[in-house]
Enzyme design. Structure first.
Site, PDB file in Angstrom:
ATOM      1  CB  CYS A 113      96.811  73.501  33.260  1.00  0.00           C
ATOM      2  SG  CYS A 113      97.705  72.020  33.745  1.00  0.00           S
ATOM      3  CG  HIS A 253      99.321  75.825  30.668  1.00  0.00           C
ATOM      4  ND1 HIS A 253     100.025  75.806  31.848  1.00  0.00           N
ATOM      5  CD2 HIS A 253      98.974  74.543  30.414  1.00  0.00           C
ATOM      6  CE1 HIS A 253     100.094  74.566  32.294  1.00  0.00           C
ATOM      7  NE2 HIS A 253      99.475  73.774  31.439  1.00  0.00           N
ATOM      8  CG  ASN A 283     102.032  71.498  32.771  1.00  0.00           C
ATOM      9  OD1 ASN A 283     101.682  72.427  33.499  1.00  0.00           O
ATOM     10  ND2 ASN A 283     101.178  70.789  32.060  1.00  0.00           N
TER      11      ASN A 283
HETATM   12  N1  ACO Z   1     110.226  58.289  27.589  1.00  0.00           N
HETATM   13  C1  ACO Z   1     110.319  57.417  26.577  1.00  0.00           C
HETATM   14  N2  ACO Z   1     109.242  56.903  25.968  1.00  0.00           N
HETATM   15  C2  ACO Z   1     108.032  57.268  26.387  1.00  0.00           C
HETATM   16  C3  ACO Z   1     107.844  58.185  27.451  1.00  0.00           C
HETATM   17  C4  ACO Z   1     109.003  58.695  28.060  1.00  0.00           C
HETATM   18  N3  ACO Z   1     108.968  59.573  29.068  1.00  0.00           N
HETATM   19  N4  ACO Z   1     106.534  58.360  27.645  1.00  0.00           N
HETATM   20  C5  ACO Z   1     105.901  57.619  26.740  1.00  0.00           C
HETATM   21  N5  ACO Z   1     106.791  56.933  25.985  1.00  0.00           N
HETATM   22  C6  ACO Z   1     106.537  56.011  24.895  1.00  0.00           C
HETATM   23  C7  ACO Z   1     105.164  55.401  24.966  1.00  0.00           C
HETATM   24  O1  ACO Z   1     105.184  54.271  25.836  1.00  0.00           O
HETATM   25  C8  ACO Z   1     104.938  55.007  23.533  1.00  0.00           C
HETATM   26  O2  ACO Z   1     105.639  53.808  23.274  1.00  0.00           O
HETATM   27  P1  ACO Z   1     105.002  52.662  22.298  1.00  0.00           P
HETATM   28  O3  ACO Z   1     104.856  53.358  20.973  1.00  0.00           O
HETATM   29  O4  ACO Z   1     106.045  51.622  22.349  1.00  0.00           O
HETATM   30  O5  ACO Z   1     103.719  52.319  22.947  1.00  0.00           O
HETATM   31  C9  ACO Z   1     105.608  56.111  22.757  1.00  0.00           C
HETATM   32  O6  ACO Z   1     106.524  56.728  23.660  1.00  0.00           O
HETATM   33  C10 ACO Z   1     104.661  57.150  22.216  1.00  0.00           C
HETATM   34  O7  ACO Z   1     103.750  57.509  23.269  1.00  0.00           O
HETATM   35  P2  ACO Z   1     102.646  58.585  23.074  1.00  0.00           P
HETATM   36  O8  ACO Z   1     101.969  58.830  24.382  1.00  0.00           O
HETATM   37  O9  ACO Z   1     101.798  58.247  21.914  1.00  0.00           O
HETATM   38  O10 ACO Z   1     103.601  59.822  22.718  1.00  0.00           O
HETATM   39  P3  ACO Z   1     103.224  61.233  22.153  1.00  0.00           P
HETATM   40  O11 ACO Z   1     103.952  61.481  20.902  1.00  0.00           O
HETATM   41  O12 ACO Z   1     101.760  61.457  22.156  1.00  0.00           O
HETATM   42  O13 ACO Z   1     103.872  62.186  23.246  1.00  0.00           O
HETATM   43  C11 ACO Z   1     103.169  63.457  25.146  1.00  0.00           C
HETATM   44  C12 ACO Z   1     103.446  62.084  24.592  1.00  0.00           C
HETATM   45  C13 ACO Z   1     104.450  64.235  25.209  1.00  0.00           C
HETATM   46  C14 ACO Z   1     102.586  63.318  26.556  1.00  0.00           C
HETATM   47  C15 ACO Z   1     102.163  64.164  24.236  1.00  0.00           C
HETATM   48  O14 ACO Z   1     101.055  63.358  24.000  1.00  0.00           O
HETATM   49  C16 ACO Z   1     101.708  65.457  24.807  1.00  0.00           C
HETATM   50  O15 ACO Z   1     102.443  66.404  24.880  1.00  0.00           O
HETATM   51  N6  ACO Z   1     100.432  65.581  25.202  1.00  0.00           N
HETATM   52  C17 ACO Z   1      99.933  66.766  25.823  1.00  0.00           C
HETATM   53  C18 ACO Z   1      99.706  66.468  27.209  1.00  0.00           C
HETATM   54  C19 ACO Z   1     100.068  67.568  28.120  1.00  0.00           C
HETATM   55  O16 ACO Z   1     100.981  68.320  27.948  1.00  0.00           O
HETATM   56  N7  ACO Z   1      99.305  67.638  29.180  1.00  0.00           N
HETATM   57  C20 ACO Z   1      99.562  68.543  30.213  1.00  0.00           C
HETATM   58  C21 ACO Z   1      98.349  68.782  31.002  1.00  0.00           C
HETATM   59  S1  ACO Z   1      97.110  69.440  29.996  1.00  0.00           S
HETATM   60  C22 ACO Z   1      97.690  70.833  29.532  1.00  0.00           C
HETATM   61  O17 ACO Z   1      98.368  71.431  30.320  1.00  0.00           O
HETATM   62  C23 ACO Z   1      97.371  71.283  28.232  1.00  0.00           C
END
Ligand code: ACO
Length: 326
Positions: A113, A253, A283
């Site tokens: 990224c 990004h 992304n």
């Molecule tokens: N739909 C519904 N529920 C979902 C989904 C989905 N697509 N994905 C995960 N869940 C559920 C999980 O299973 C979890 O359920 P549980 O509580 O029953 O176990 C719950 O949602 C919460 O999951 P988390 O992973 O803790 O959710 P979070 O609030 O952290 O959000 C996300 C997830 C959006 C990926 C967030 O962590 C994030 O934005 N991280 C940044 C990662 C990123 O953008 N990376 C890109 C590459 S790196 C970069 O470019 C910077």
């Protein structure tokens, strides 16, 4: 001291638009969950016959047209990508050939990224060192090919696309304040391989002999991203002595709206000065910054003479920022 000046931008997106509801029809997810956690509404997905080089070439041609230059004016081609067409030759060499040019260096930059900011840094160094006169710097991905379409926590986050810029080596005018002249004013790049396990692809030609699928610990990545991005943005500002208030536009990004907002908040920048395309592109890894830059140039938000802060963080971890006077 010569510097790299932006002459034109371009981009390319696959025709197929996939909405959150489309994904919810085949995965246990919902439009509400995806919008609330990421800001994403839709993403473009390349059809089976479209490759990264196809998107990269289309974006490059658009950037050349915007710059008013023929391909023959280019003597350096860089493609930032994590989804090359082939293990080799580099996608950049394929793009060079499709543009009908040969002879100058062409190679890929692999920083996921952060790839576009890394490639800008490489191009800037080569231009300023006199190794090239005009560079095409492209970020291009068919990231959908790295996704585990059974994994709802990652499959909903990414899309495909390409963006490109043309840079030219120029001597700055004899201004009192060189920071007022057009060009790349500062660029800083970083990496820390200790966090590989938090964001990686679980295959490759030298290990499994397969392409592999993307794996990510989203919550951990989020935390590192905001900290690293804010810190590297401060570094480029300190290097130039420019205050935050001098920035006209941040072109971040486009990983996730919450990361973009949290970073802007940490820097003390209002969201009105941040270019956001994540809702429509999701992304697109290395393509996301040049895609967003091109969108804001074409709709007239970013204008000549304005100061843009580009910032990215990605797998590795890698991260970086650049200050560009357009
Ligand atoms: N739909 C519904 N529920 C979902 C989904 C989905 N697509 N994905 C995960 N869940 C559920 C999980 O299973 C979890 O359920 P549980 O509580 O029953 O176990 C719950 O949602 C919460 O999951 P988390 O992973 O803790 O959710 P979070 O609030 O952290 O959000 C996300 C997830 C959006 C990926 C967030 O962590 C994030 O934005 N991280 C940044 C990662 C990123 O953008 N990376 C890109 C590459 S790196 C970069 O470019 C910077």
């Amino acid at each position: 001291m010569p510097r790299s000046v932006l002459l034109g931008t371009g981009s390319a997106l696959p025709a197929t638009r996939v909405t959150n509801d489309d994904l919810a029809a085949r995965l246990d997810t919902s439009d509400a969950w995806i919008r609330e956690r990421t800001g994403i509404v839709a993403r473009r997905i390349a059809d089976a016959s479209t490759t990264t080089a196809d998107l990269a070439t289309e974006a490059a041609a658009a950037a050349l047209a915007a710059a008013g230059l023929p391909p023959q004016a280019i003597d350096l081609v860089l493609v930032a990508t994590a989804t090359p067409d082939l293990t080799f030759p580099a996608t950049a060499v394929r793009v060079q050939a499709r543009l009908g040019i040969a002879g100058g260096p062409a190679f890929d930059v692999a920083a996921v990224c952060s790839g576009f900011v890394y490639a800008l840094g490489v191009a800037d160094s080569m231009l300023r060192a006199g190794q090239a006169t005009r560079a095409l710097v492209i970020g291009a991905e068919t990231f959908s090919r790295l996704l585990d379409w059974e994994d709802r926590s990652t499959a909903v986050l990414f899309g495909d696309g390409a963006g490109a810029v043309v840079l030219e080596r120029r001597d700055p005018p004899e201004a009192d304040d060189v920071r007022a002249a057009r060009g790349l004013l500062a660029i800083r790049l970083h990496a820390d391989g200790r966090h590989e396990g938090l964001l990686h692809v679980d295959g490759g030609p030298g290990s499994t002999g397969t392409v592999g699928k993307l794996r990510m610990a989203g919550r951990e990545v989020f935390r590192h991203a905001v900290h690293n991005l804010a810190s590297v943005c401060h570094e480029v500002l300190e290097e130039t002595g420019l205050p935050i208030a001098a920035i006209d536009w941040v072109v971040p990004h486009q990983a996730n709206l919450r990361i973009i907002e949290a970073t802007a908040r940490k820097l003390g920048l209002p969201m009105e000065r941040v270019v956001v395309t994540v809702h429509e592109h999701a992304n697109t890894s290395a393509a996301s910054i040049p895609l967003a830059l091109d969108a804001a140039v074409r709709d007239g938000r970013i204008r000549e003479g304005q100061l843009c802060l580009l910032e990215a963080m990605g797998g590795g971890f890698t991260w970086g920022a650049a200050l560009l006077r357009v």
